[in-house]
Write a protein that holds these residues in place. Structure first.
Motif, PDB file in Angstrom:
ATOM      1  N   LEU A  28       0.833  -1.207   0.000  1.00  0.00           N
ATOM      2  CA  LEU A  28       0.000   0.000   0.000  1.00  0.00           C
ATOM      3  C   LEU A  28       0.870   1.261   0.000  1.00  0.00           C
ATOM      4  O   LEU A  28       0.520   2.278  -0.590  1.00  0.00           O
ATOM      5  N   GLY A 104     -12.794   1.841 -10.027  1.00  0.00           N
ATOM      6  CA  GLY A 104     -11.962   3.028  -9.846  1.00  0.00           C
ATOM      7  C   GLY A 104     -10.673   2.761  -9.108  1.00  0.00           C
ATOM      8  O   GLY A 104     -10.017   3.684  -8.659  1.00  0.00           O
ATOM      9  N   GLY A 105     -10.286   1.494  -8.931  1.00  0.00           N
ATOM     10  CA  GLY A 105      -9.061   1.177  -8.214  1.00  0.00           C
ATOM     11  C   GLY A 105      -7.827   1.761  -8.866  1.00  0.00           C
ATOM     12  O   GLY A 105      -6.951   2.292  -8.188  1.00  0.00           O
ATOM     13  N   LEU A 108      -7.483   5.318  -8.170  1.00  0.00           N
ATOM     14  CA  LEU A 108      -7.150   5.531  -6.766  1.00  0.00           C
ATOM     15  C   LEU A 108      -5.663   5.284  -6.516  1.00  0.00           C
ATOM     16  O   LEU A 108      -4.995   6.027  -5.803  1.00  0.00           O
ATOM     17  N   TRP A 109      -5.136   4.204  -7.125  1.00  0.00           N
ATOM     18  CA  TRP A 109      -3.695   3.938  -6.982  1.00  0.00           C
ATOM     19  C   TRP A 109      -2.895   5.109  -7.538  1.00  0.00           C
ATOM     20  O   TRP A 109      -1.932   5.573  -6.931  1.00  0.00           O
ATOM     21  N   LEU A 112      -3.078   7.976  -5.235  1.00  0.00           N
ATOM     22  CA  LEU A 112      -2.256   7.736  -4.044  1.00  0.00           C
ATOM     23  C   LEU A 112      -0.790   8.001  -4.323  1.00  0.00           C
ATOM     24  O   LEU A 112      -0.060   8.541  -3.504  1.00  0.00           O
ATOM     25  N   ARG A 113      -0.355   7.590  -5.539  1.00  0.00           N
ATOM     26  CA  ARG A 113       1.053   7.785  -5.900  1.00  0.00           C
ATOM     27  C   ARG A 113       1.408   9.259  -5.932  1.00  0.00           C
ATOM     28  O   ARG A 113       2.561   9.623  -5.771  1.00  0.00           O
ATOM     29  N   GLY A 114       0.418  10.115  -6.138  1.00  0.00           N
ATOM     30  CA  GLY A 114       0.694  11.538  -6.223  1.00  0.00           C
ATOM     31  C   GLY A 114       0.804  12.228  -4.881  1.00  0.00           C
ATOM     32  O   GLY A 114       1.161  13.393  -4.819  1.00  0.00           O
TER      33      GLY A 114
END
Lengths: 185, 444
Positions: A28, A104-105, A108-109, A112-114
């Motif tokens: 994660l 929408g995963g 979302l990933w 999150l990376r941003g």
């Protein structure tokens, strides 16, 4: 059994029991299986070095997790370690497009990376691991107010990202490339 | 299609975002489901101890060392029981020398050798640059976001916004400074590949204070007046995502802010650079060890020397300012001449008993932070000088006074130890982590 052998046995038992949870957190945080393994392995190696000093076996996982988080944030900060070093042969990741991906995963990933490392760590611990704010603060060594602030700002940033119109990877790539190539901002 | 129910929105989660974050754990679980925990444990043990064991035995001489090792191990085991709060059962016999039974405390002889070294002050690489530019030097894990202001030679200042500066460089002639500024805000536009918070690179013309900036930088180094920029690692479109393609952005007189942009340099990751000599050491990661390559690149002459295969990733971690002396993990030293590289002793033999991670000082010496192989017991640091060293014998070394950046670094490293104390409330407060010589402190 000698002390060291006993420590090794304890250590292996701990890793076998807890590595799935540790790897999940690491994945994660990093969003990459290889980096997740490396992160957990690094944290475990550091933990083993300190094994004789951790008297309370129940505290081992907290130690590993905190080491993992500090190592993760340290990786993000140090330029030499930032460079990704994937191999040419990509590992076979058994991740099919699951329902959450369809819901929408992927976006979302990407969102999150941003986030900044701290924001991401807070969101992962707070919502991915479902830890209370106090525990997140303890693990990250941050004041509770700061954790709440990172959590709120992280969620706001995620919402902003997710509400942006989707752009194609090629568009983003060319944008990044032109910026790297230069030109005054 | 089988539907997996999404978590119901919580009362404080009107749009279900928190629930979606929770749902990501299922993806994470599947992604790591096939990791073998036994292999992970063994790899961790190996990573923790095997390299140290090899270093411990190497150079000591097995036949002469067996007794010494046994004595040290027995001594360390006893000492750990008294000082370190060992969890070893009372009365257990001392283990035989295995990868994980290395001394955790320095021997008296080792302490004496360290104490006998002359003392020296060093500034870590770029620490002087931070001072010249008036930048806060912060090696802590949680750097403070501050207003960043660059001080120009004439006394003027240039504000660059808020953030923290993980790296900064100044060209040898003082004409240009490059700062990597990160802040807590996510980068805009979003970074899809590479590090999530790379911040921005700000190039400052020191004579005028004019600036130009590059968002989302990849790997970079300022070599002379040339900014070497790597494509953000992992970007699709590169031949191999493990390796950078470099862009060289030079600033001859009158070319700021655009500069002269050229493709150049060997593909790979930046390992080390020497601004004064115009050298860049890169590592190309191939699919196999045989295709891994270190290359020394002369940025000014646009010439490259490929070092022989056989050196794998992380073997080399630093080089001297003239590119003649290369050092790697485990305090290994190589001398380079042209494309020939040969390993030499180069460092005091007793360093084999310790962990010694190399880095470079501001004036071109190698700085090794020393710790015990079996425990995060930091013994301080030494600085070894390759300048003028002819490759025979050992470089002249001195013990580093732990002030300034070195002190901060030690403090940072000791965080690992404090983590153990936080994690384990019952840990003995008598754990001694820094047996430094009297009168010195790891705190700046």
């Amino acid at each position: 059994m000698g002390g060291t052998e006993s420590w090794e046995t304890e250590f292996i038992a701990f890793v076998v029991a807890r590595s799935p949870a540790l790897l999940r957190t690491a994945f994660l945080l990093t969003g990459d299986r290889g980096h997740a393994e490396d992160l957990v392995q690094t944290a475990l190696a550091k933990t083993y070095a300190a094994w004789p000093r951790i008297r309370d076996v129940g505290a081992v996982e907290a130690y590993v997790r905190r080491t993992m988080l500090t190592t993760y944030m340290s990786w993000r900060r140090r330029r030499h370690w930032l460079a990704e070093r994937p191999t040419q042969d990509l590992p076979e990741i058994a991740v099919a497009a699951g329902p959450e991906d369809l819901l929408g995963g992927e976006e979302l990933w990407a969102a999150l990376r941003g986030l900044s490392p701290k924001q991401r760590a807070v969101l992962v611990l707070r919502f991915g691991e479902d830890l209370p704010v106090e525990e997140v603060a303890r693990l990250l060594g941050l004041p509770i107010g700061t954790v709440k602030s990172h959590s709120s700002r992280g969620l706001t940033a995620l919402r902003a990202r997710l509400s942006e119109p989707a752009s194609t990877p090629s568009t983003r790539r060319s944008g990044a490339a032109s910026k790297t190539a230069g030109g005054p901002a | 299609m089988k539907q997996i129910p999404m978590p119901a929105p919580l009362s404080d989660d009107p749009d279900g975002l928190q629930g979606r974050l929770r749902a990501l754990t299922a993806t994470a679980d599947r992604a790591v489901a096939d990791v073998n925990p036994h292999a992970l444990a063994r790899a961790s043990l190996s990573r923790s101890a095997e390299l140290r064991r090899r270093r411990w035995y190497r150079g000591v001489g097995m036949s002469a060392a067996v007794l010494a090792i046994a004595v040290v191990v027995v001594g360390a085991a006893g000492l750990a029981g008294v000082v370190g709060g060992s969890r070893a059962p009372a009365g257990s016999s001392a283990p035989s020398p295995t990868p994980t039974s290395l001394p955790s405390e320095p021997s008296r002889e080792l302490k004496a050798r360290l104490a006998a070294l002359p003392q020296t002050h060093v500034r870590l690489a770029n620490e002087g640059t931070y001072a010249r530019l008036g930048l806060p030097y912060d090696l802590s894990l949680t750097p403070q976001t501050k207003l960043i202001t660059v001080h120009l030679p004439g006394g003027r200042t240039v504000p660059l916004g808020a953030g923290w500066v993980p790296d900064a460089s100044l060209s040898p002639d003082g004409a240009y400074a490059v700062l990597n500024i990160c802040d807590e805000e996510p980068p805009n536009p979003p970074v899809q590949f590479g590090p999530s918070n790379p911040g921005r690179l700000v190039i400052v013309e020191m004579a005028t204070g004019r600036t130009t900036q590059l968002p989302n930088p990849g790997d970079w180094a300022l070599v002379g007046r040339t900014l070497v920029l790597g494509t953000p690692a992992g970007a699709p479109g590169s031949a191999a995502s493990a390796n950078n393609h470099f862009v060289l952005r030079s600033f001859p007189a009158g070319t700021f802010p655009n500069g002269v942009i050229q493709q150049g340099g060997p593909d790979g990751q930046i390992v080390a650079s020497s601004s004064g000599a115009g050298l860049l050491l890169t590592w190309y990661q191939g699919g196999t060890r045989a295709t891994e390559t270190y290359t020394l690149y002369d940025v000014n002459e646009r010439k490259a020397v490929t070092l022989p295969v056989g050196l794998s990733g992380y073997d080399l971690t630093e080089m001297s300012q003239d590119g003649r002396v290369l050092v790697g993990r485990g305090a290994t030293v190589w001398i380079r001449s042209g494309s020939n590289v040969r390993q030499v002793p180069g460092l005091p033999a007793w360093l084999d008993q310790l962990d010694a991670a190399p880095m470079r000082s501001d004036d071109g010496r190698f700085v090794f932070v020393l710790s015990m192989p079996a425990a995060p017991t930091y013994l301080g640091a030494i600085a070894c000088d390759p300048r003028g060293w002819n490759g025979t014998g050992a470089m002249p070394c001195a013990r580093v006074v732990l002030d300034g950046g070195v002190g901060m670094l030690l403090q940072r490293l000791e965080l690992d130890v404090s983590i153990a104390q936080h994690a384990s409330p019952s840990a003995s407060p008598s754990v001694t982590m820094s047996p430094l010589p009297p009168g010195e402190s790891a705190r700046p």
